[in-house]
Each structure stands twice: as structure tokens, then as C-alpha cells.
Design a protein around this motif. Sequence first.
Motif, short mmCIF file in Angstrom:
data_model
loop_
_atom_site.label_atom_id
_atom_site.label_comp_id
_atom_site.label_asym_id
_atom_site.label_seq_id
_atom_site.Cartn_x
_atom_site.Cartn_y
_atom_site.Cartn_z
N GLU A 125 -2.58 37.09 136.85
CA GLU A 125 -1.29 36.93 136.16
C GLU A 125 -0.73 38.28 135.69
O GLU A 125 0.45 38.40 135.39
CB GLU A 125 -1.41 35.97 134.98
N PHE A 126 -1.58 39.32 135.66
CA PHE A 126 -1.16 40.62 135.16
C PHE A 126 -0.83 41.61 136.28
O PHE A 126 -0.35 42.70 136.00
CB PHE A 126 -2.24 41.22 134.27
N GLY A 127 -1.12 41.25 137.52
CA GLY A 127 -0.83 42.16 138.62
C GLY A 127 -1.69 41.86 139.83
O GLY A 127 -2.36 40.83 139.90
N SER A 128 -1.67 42.79 140.75
CA SER A 128 -2.40 42.62 142.01
C SER A 128 -3.87 43.04 141.82
O SER A 128 -4.17 44.22 141.68
CB SER A 128 -1.75 43.48 143.10
N VAL A 129 -4.77 42.04 141.82
CA VAL A 129 -6.20 42.30 141.65
C VAL A 129 -6.81 42.59 143.02
O VAL A 129 -6.79 41.73 143.90
CB VAL A 129 -6.91 41.11 140.98
N LEU A 130 -7.31 43.79 143.20
CA LEU A 130 -7.93 44.17 144.47
C LEU A 130 -9.38 43.72 144.54
O LEU A 130 -9.91 43.47 145.62
CB LEU A 130 -7.87 45.69 144.65
N TYR A 131 -10.01 43.61 143.37
CA TYR A 131 -11.44 43.35 143.34
C TYR A 131 -11.80 42.78 141.98
O TYR A 131 -11.31 43.24 140.96
CB TYR A 131 -12.17 44.68 143.59
N ALA A 132 -12.60 41.74 141.99
CA ALA A 132 -13.12 41.19 140.74
C ALA A 132 -14.57 40.77 140.98
O ALA A 132 -14.89 40.23 142.03
CB ALA A 132 -12.29 39.99 140.29
N MET A 133 -15.41 41.03 140.00
CA MET A 133 -16.83 40.66 140.15
C MET A 133 -17.40 40.30 138.79
O MET A 133 -17.09 40.94 137.79
CB MET A 133 -17.63 41.81 140.75
N VAL A 134 -18.23 39.26 138.80
CA VAL A 134 -18.95 38.86 137.60
C VAL A 134 -20.42 39.18 137.81
O VAL A 134 -21.00 38.82 138.84
CB VAL A 134 -18.78 37.35 137.31
#
Length: 198
Positions: A125-134
Motif C-alpha cells: 500500500e506504500f509503494g512498489s515492494v521489490l522484495y519481502a521476507m519473514v
Amino acid sequence: MSRVFISNIPEKFTPQDLQLLFQQANIPCSYPEPLKILKSKRHKADGSSTGRFIVLNFDQDVVAYTAIDAINMMVLTVDQKVSSIRAVPFIPNFRSYLENPLSQLVIYNVPIELGSNDLKDLFSEFGSVLYAMVKRPWSRDQPATAMGYVLFENKEQADTAMESANGRFLGPNQLYIVKQSDIQQQLVDDMDDMAPEE
């Protein structure tokens, strides 16, 4: 089609071992034929990275992110040595993004049940996420929360996400967010503090 970069593959792991591992974990991906493990020229000689990697293809983003979570939770024992392979979305020119720590966020106190795809959806919702990891804790002795990493396309999006989501509650968990650059600066400051006086 989504591509996933899998690295830190143990030295003695063959392509067949890797295929069998993914089949046992029910990870549905299409392999390049013939399956070939490549070696990076930039691997670390300190043992923290083998430099061996492969890129796999998935039909959908959600399947790729589920596979990333599953792979990152795997702990392997090869020749009585415990190691883990790492999986991240494949992003062309990824290194250039990593070299800009102002667009990377580190999120503390992430609910343990959230996956990488959930984190990506949450911060999109805040922008273009290129990568996310938990990253979940490995043992039961560690806290029952996870850490998250989110890489945005640019600094402005990361700033917006940090301002809007820092302190936000996800269930009983209040998120604490810092920029990767702040962590790097803290490490430098800590090393300076530990340096012997002249």
C-alpha cells in the motif's frame, strides 16, 4: 511467471538432491533442463556462504512466495554440519538495490504466523515492494515473533512506509521499523566504540 533465486546450496548437494528436496517439500516449480547449480564469483570465504545458487521458475507470485517461506525454514545437515539454503525473489540488478540501504526496511515484532507474501501485501500500500521476507526464530527458546525485511523501489516509498506503519499494531504485536542504513550505521558506531584507544 515468478523467478526465485536460491543460494547457499551446500557444496556436496547435487542437482538431483535439490530436486528431491523440493519434491519432498511439495514445492511446485519448473526446472531449467538440465538442472544446473551455478557458482558465484563473489561468495564469501568465511563459510557463511557457499556461493552456489540456482534460479527457479514459478507460475504465480503467491506460489513463489510460499516456496520462499518453505525454503527459508529448511535446515539441512550435510556431513554433520548444519546449514540452511536461502531463497529470495529474483530481481534483475538486485545488488544495485541492496547498495542503497535507504530503500530497505527491517521490521521487528512481526507476528509469527505471517509469511513473506503477507508482508509484501501489507507494505504494498506504500509503494512498489521489490522484495519481502519473514525470518522466523529457529528454536523454541527464541521469542515467538519474527523479523521482516522489505525492499522498496525507492527511498521515498520506504520513508512513507516507515512513517505510516511504524508503531502500527498487527493483532497484539506492535511493529518497530528501522531503515537498513540505520542498522549499518549503528554497527559502525559500535565497532568504533570497541576500538582500542591510542
